[in-house]
Design a protein around this motif. Structure first.
Motif, PDB file in Angstrom:
ATOM      1  N   MET A  37       0.824  -1.124  -0.009  1.00  0.00           N
ATOM      2  CA  MET A  37      -0.012   0.098   0.237  1.00  0.00           C
ATOM      3  C   MET A  37       1.043   1.188   0.342  1.00  0.00           C
ATOM      4  SD  MET A  37      -3.155   0.708   2.682  1.00  0.00           S
ATOM      5  CE  MET A  37      -4.218   2.017   2.353  1.00  0.00           C
ATOM      6  N   ASN A  38       0.605   2.177  -0.700  1.00  0.00           N
ATOM      7  CA  ASN A  38       1.291   3.488  -1.020  1.00  0.00           C
ATOM      8  C   ASN A  38       0.557   4.473  -0.263  1.00  0.00           C
ATOM      9  OD1 ASN A  38       2.827   5.448  -1.632  1.00  0.00           O
ATOM     10  ND2 ASN A  38       2.873   5.264  -3.908  1.00  0.00           N
ATOM     11  N   TYR A  39       0.899   4.518   0.856  1.00  0.00           N
ATOM     12  CA  TYR A  39       0.553   5.748   1.832  1.00  0.00           C
ATOM     13  C   TYR A  39       0.886   7.211   1.248  1.00  0.00           C
ATOM     14  CZ  TYR A  39      -0.720   2.402   5.399  1.00  0.00           C
ATOM     15  OH  TYR A  39      -1.253   1.450   6.012  1.00  0.00           O
ATOM     16  N   SER A  40       1.838   7.043   0.599  1.00  0.00           N
ATOM     17  CA  SER A  40       2.085   8.546   0.154  1.00  0.00           C
ATOM     18  C   SER A  40       1.035   9.223  -0.418  1.00  0.00           C
ATOM     19  CB  SER A  40       3.406   8.516  -0.541  1.00  0.00           C
ATOM     20  OG  SER A  40       3.245   7.883  -1.660  1.00  0.00           O
ATOM     21  N   LYS A  41       0.474   8.402  -1.255  1.00  0.00           N
ATOM     22  CA  LYS A  41      -1.035   8.885  -1.949  1.00  0.00           C
ATOM     23  C   LYS A  41      -1.891   9.505  -1.097  1.00  0.00           C
ATOM     24  CE  LYS A  41      -0.452   6.071  -6.326  1.00  0.00           C
ATOM     25  NZ  LYS A  41      -1.030   4.636  -6.559  1.00  0.00           N
ATOM     26  N   GLN A  42      -1.971   9.090   0.092  1.00  0.00           N
ATOM     27  CA  GLN A  42      -3.238   9.559   1.087  1.00  0.00           C
ATOM     28  C   GLN A  42      -2.356  10.759   1.879  1.00  0.00           C
ATOM     29  OE1 GLN A  42      -3.767   5.605   2.832  1.00  0.00           O
ATOM     30  NE2 GLN A  42      -5.875   6.302   2.593  1.00  0.00           N
ATOM     31  N   VAL A  43      -1.403  10.696   2.147  1.00  0.00           N
ATOM     32  CA  VAL A  43      -0.651  11.606   3.123  1.00  0.00           C
ATOM     33  C   VAL A  43       0.591  12.086   2.785  1.00  0.00           C
ATOM     34  CG1 VAL A  43       0.127  12.072   5.546  1.00  0.00           C
ATOM     35  CG2 VAL A  43      -1.789  10.560   5.146  1.00  0.00           C
ATOM     36  N   ASN A  44       0.964  13.210   2.481  1.00  0.00           N
ATOM     37  CA  ASN A  44       2.045  13.549   2.257  1.00  0.00           C
ATOM     38  C   ASN A  44       3.079  14.046   3.516  1.00  0.00           C
ATOM     39  OD1 ASN A  44       4.564  15.301   1.737  1.00  0.00           O
ATOM     40  ND2 ASN A  44       3.871  16.027  -0.218  1.00  0.00           N
ATOM     41  N   ILE A  45       3.650  12.994   3.983  1.00  0.00           N
ATOM     42  CA  ILE A  45       4.272  13.102   5.293  1.00  0.00           C
ATOM     43  C   ILE A  45       5.439  14.038   5.547  1.00  0.00           C
ATOM     44  CG2 ILE A  45       5.781  11.042   5.023  1.00  0.00           C
ATOM     45  CD1 ILE A  45       4.407  10.308   8.036  1.00  0.00           C
ATOM     46  N   LEU A  46       5.936  14.191   4.460  1.00  0.00           N
ATOM     47  CA  LEU A  46       6.973  15.252   4.696  1.00  0.00           C
ATOM     48  C   LEU A  46       6.428  16.544   4.729  1.00  0.00           C
ATOM     49  CD1 LEU A  46       9.916  16.123   4.635  1.00  0.00           C
ATOM     50  CD2 LEU A  46       9.716  16.174   2.012  1.00  0.00           C
ATOM     51  N   ASP A  47       5.542  16.756   3.975  1.00  0.00           N
ATOM     52  CA  ASP A  47       4.745  18.074   4.029  1.00  0.00           C
ATOM     53  C   ASP A  47       4.229  18.481   5.675  1.00  0.00           C
ATOM     54  OD1 ASP A  47       4.874  19.286   1.859  1.00  0.00           O
ATOM     55  OD2 ASP A  47       2.778  19.275   1.098  1.00  0.00           O
ATOM     56  N   TYR A  48       3.713  17.215   5.913  1.00  0.00           N
ATOM     57  CA  TYR A  48       2.984  17.318   7.289  1.00  0.00           C
ATOM     58  C   TYR A  48       4.073  17.561   8.367  1.00  0.00           C
ATOM     59  CZ  TYR A  48       0.057  15.751  11.428  1.00  0.00           C
ATOM     60  OH  TYR A  48      -0.638  15.416  12.680  1.00  0.00           O
ATOM     61  N   HIS A  49       5.012  16.674   8.232  1.00  0.00           N
ATOM     62  CA  HIS A  49       6.499  16.674   9.156  1.00  0.00           C
ATOM     63  C   HIS A  49       7.011  18.389   8.974  1.00  0.00           C
ATOM     64  CE1 HIS A  49      10.793  16.595   9.917  1.00  0.00           C
ATOM     65  NE2 HIS A  49      10.279  15.869  11.217  1.00  0.00           N
ATOM     66  N   SER A  50       7.125  18.895   7.742  1.00  0.00           N
ATOM     67  CA  SER A  50       7.782  20.172   7.842  1.00  0.00           C
ATOM     68  C   SER A  50       7.175  21.275   8.293  1.00  0.00           C
ATOM     69  CB  SER A  50       8.039  20.460   6.071  1.00  0.00           C
ATOM     70  OG  SER A  50       8.680  19.298   5.555  1.00  0.00           O
ATOM     71  N   SER A  51       5.488  21.061   8.057  1.00  0.00           N
ATOM     72  CA  SER A  51       4.882  22.018   8.778  1.00  0.00           C
ATOM     73  C   SER A  51       5.029  22.399  10.067  1.00  0.00           C
ATOM     74  CB  SER A  51       3.224  21.884   8.443  1.00  0.00           C
ATOM     75  OG  SER A  51       2.892  20.583   9.260  1.00  0.00           O
ATOM     76  N   PHE A  52       5.726  21.584  11.008  1.00  0.00           N
ATOM     77  CA  PHE A  52       5.719  21.772  12.115  1.00  0.00           C
ATOM     78  C   PHE A  52       7.224  22.230  12.590  1.00  0.00           C
ATOM     79  CE2 PHE A  52       2.557  18.628  12.203  1.00  0.00           C
ATOM     80  CZ  PHE A  52       1.522  19.187  12.896  1.00  0.00           C
ATOM     81  N   ASP A  53       7.552  23.047  13.677  1.00  0.00           N
ATOM     82  CA  ASP A  53       8.821  23.511  13.814  1.00  0.00           C
ATOM     83  C   ASP A  53       9.415  22.676  15.085  1.00  0.00           C
ATOM     84  OD1 ASP A  53       7.732  24.539  16.116  1.00  0.00           O
ATOM     85  OD2 ASP A  53       7.652  26.593  15.258  1.00  0.00           O
ATOM     86  N   GLN A  54      10.393  22.862  15.514  1.00  0.00           N
ATOM     87  CA  GLN A  54      11.212  22.018  16.642  1.00  0.00           C
ATOM     88  C   GLN A  54      10.562  22.368  17.676  1.00  0.00           C
ATOM     89  OE1 GLN A  54      15.418  23.023  16.746  1.00  0.00           O
ATOM     90  NE2 GLN A  54      14.994  25.287  17.405  1.00  0.00           N
ATOM     91  N   ARG A  81       5.487  19.847  20.568  1.00  0.00           N
ATOM     92  CA  ARG A  81       5.646  19.140  21.603  1.00  0.00           C
ATOM     93  C   ARG A  81       4.489  18.140  21.301  1.00  0.00           C
ATOM     94  NH1 ARG A  81       9.646  21.075  22.184  1.00  0.00           N
ATOM     95  NH2 ARG A  81      10.156  22.467  23.595  1.00  0.00           N
ATOM     96  N   ILE A  82       3.398  18.288  20.812  1.00  0.00           N
ATOM     97  CA  ILE A  82       2.439  17.335  20.463  1.00  0.00           C
ATOM     98  C   ILE A  82       1.778  17.639  19.127  1.00  0.00           C
ATOM     99  CG2 ILE A  82      -0.021  16.461  20.892  1.00  0.00           C
ATOM    100  CD1 ILE A  82       0.889  16.088  23.577  1.00  0.00           C
ATOM    101  N   SER A  83       1.573  16.709  18.264  1.00  0.00           N
ATOM    102  CA  SER A  83       0.702  16.933  17.073  1.00  0.00           C
ATOM    103  C   SER A  83      -0.177  15.818  16.927  1.00  0.00           C
ATOM    104  CB  SER A  83       1.300  17.287  15.767  1.00  0.00           C
ATOM    105  OG  SER A  83       2.234  16.212  15.246  1.00  0.00           O
ATOM    106  N   TYR A  84      -1.440  15.911  17.108  1.00  0.00           N
ATOM    107  CA  TYR A  84      -2.267  14.695  16.928  1.00  0.00           C
ATOM    108  C   TYR A  84      -3.486  15.049  15.843  1.00  0.00           C
ATOM    109  CZ  TYR A  84      -5.970  11.536  17.876  1.00  0.00           C
ATOM    110  OH  TYR A  84      -7.146  10.672  17.650  1.00  0.00           O
ATOM    111  N   VAL A 118      -5.025  18.438  17.343  1.00  0.00           N
ATOM    112  CA  VAL A 118      -4.509  19.273  18.370  1.00  0.00           C
ATOM    113  C   VAL A 118      -3.012  19.389  18.204  1.00  0.00           C
ATOM    114  CG1 VAL A 118      -4.275  18.950  20.938  1.00  0.00           C
ATOM    115  CG2 VAL A 118      -6.152  18.423  19.939  1.00  0.00           C
ATOM    116  N   ILE A 119      -2.465  20.691  18.347  1.00  0.00           N
ATOM    117  CA  ILE A 119      -0.958  20.807  18.284  1.00  0.00           C
ATOM    118  C   ILE A 119      -0.744  21.601  19.594  1.00  0.00           C
ATOM    119  CG2 ILE A 119       0.895  22.196  17.149  1.00  0.00           C
ATOM    120  CD1 ILE A 119      -1.224  21.770  14.653  1.00  0.00           C
ATOM    121  N   ILE A 120       0.397  21.365  20.359  1.00  0.00           N
ATOM    122  CA  ILE A 120       0.802  21.949  21.598  1.00  0.00           C
ATOM    123  C   ILE A 120       2.242  22.161  21.042  1.00  0.00           C
ATOM    124  CG2 ILE A 120       1.168  22.089  23.985  1.00  0.00           C
ATOM    125  CD1 ILE A 120      -0.702  20.024  24.316  1.00  0.00           C
TER     126      ILE A 120
END
Lengths: 181, 127
Positions: free
Chosen positions: A1-18, A21-24, A86-88
């Protein structure tokens, strides 16, 4: 299964800075309430006053999502639970809290109106507004219609509201609040 | 009339401890209150207070020691306080002692808001 078609996980990852503490993203059920609640009580307990405020704000915003999100997941027990984000994150002087969820376009006007009233009031006026609203009967969901007012009171900062239209029926509604350390 | 006792817990949801005594009229509510169904949880407490007023008609002391409650709970607390205000106005003896952490300014504000809302004399007792 190719999840990348559903979720651009790099985009998701990049949208949070260092400072994140939590993203859900997902259904806000009681297990998630407990998991994030315990995290807040534990990790933030070096600063009890702020931790208590973060916790109070989390509960009100999370309950808003679980009750009012236009996106629902049906859980194993057949209960419908609202889906949201939820993002903290933690900055030098503040904890920053953000939630987001889909809402029906029919409900947008009243949500924005309420948020604008909240942001236009000073603390004493906010308390008065809360007392007025609390006198009204419990909402169908058992809420008290004062969650957002309480969030503004607890944070002592304005609510940062954003509404992004999604389609004819739905918009994405987000709230960001700061809590001083 | 039976006493009402509920043991509190701090799990997925937070159930407050309830100890309402029909002999003494001392009603204690303590711990934390964040419930899956607030209205459902507080209904028996409200019914108990109404029954006590009707059947026992004695003095009633509400002792609150909640360290946390959500806004949904705050609405149910108001319901109880309003019943006590009516009882007091009709000649009942009512005492309300609200214990709170002196560092918890938000909680003190909450108590003040209840005083303004109900007109009751709520004794604020910091710890």
């Amino acid at each position: 299964m190719n999840y990348s078609k559903q979720v651009n996980i790099l985009d998701y990852h990049s949208s949070f800075d260092q400072d994140t503490r939590i993203s859900y993203k997902g259904p806000i059920d009681e297990k998630i309430l407990q998991a994030i609640g315990t995290y807040i009580e534990g990790v933030l307990n070096k600063n009890q006053k702020a931790s208590k405020k973060v916790f109070k704000i989390f509960i009100e915003l999370a309950q808003n999502i679980s009750y009012y999100s236009a996106e629902k997941n049906t859980m194993k027990n057949n209960k419908e639970i609202g889906v949201g984000m939820v993002i903290i994150s933690e900055a030098e002087d503040t904890y920053n809290f953000m939630t987001g969820n889909l809402v029906k376009n029919d409900d947008i006007v009243s949500i924005i109106e309420k948020s604008e009233i909240i942001n236009s009031l000073d603390r004493e006026e906010l308390r008065e507004y809360k007392r007025e609203q609390r006198k009204l009967p419990h909402s169908q969901k058992g809420g008290a219609n004062i969650g957002l007012i309480q969030v503004a009171l607890t944070s002592s900062h304005p609510l940062d509201i954003e509404v992004i239209p999604v389609d004819d029926d739905l918009s994405f509604f987000s709230i960001a609040v700061k809590i001083d350390k | 009339m039976e006493n009402l006792e509920i043991e509190g817990s701090h799990k997925n949801f937070f159930i407050p401890s309830v100890s309402f005594n029909a002999k003494t009229g001392i009603c204690e509510l303590s711990g934390e209150s964040f419930l899956e169904d607030t209205v459902e949880f507080y209904k028996p407490l409200i019914n108990w207070v109404e029954d006590y007023i009707e059947l026992v008609h004695g003095p009633l002391a509400l002792i609150i020691r909640l360290t946390y409650f959500n806004t949904s709970t705050s609405r149910s607390i108001l319901d109880i306080l309003n019943i006590l205000k009516d009882y007091e106005e009709s000649g009942g003896e009512v005492v309300i002692n609200w214990h709170f952490d002196e560092n918890d300014i938000d909680m003190e504000e909450d108590i003040d808001d209840y005083i303004i809302d109900t007109g009751l004399d709520i004794n604020k007792i910091p710890f």
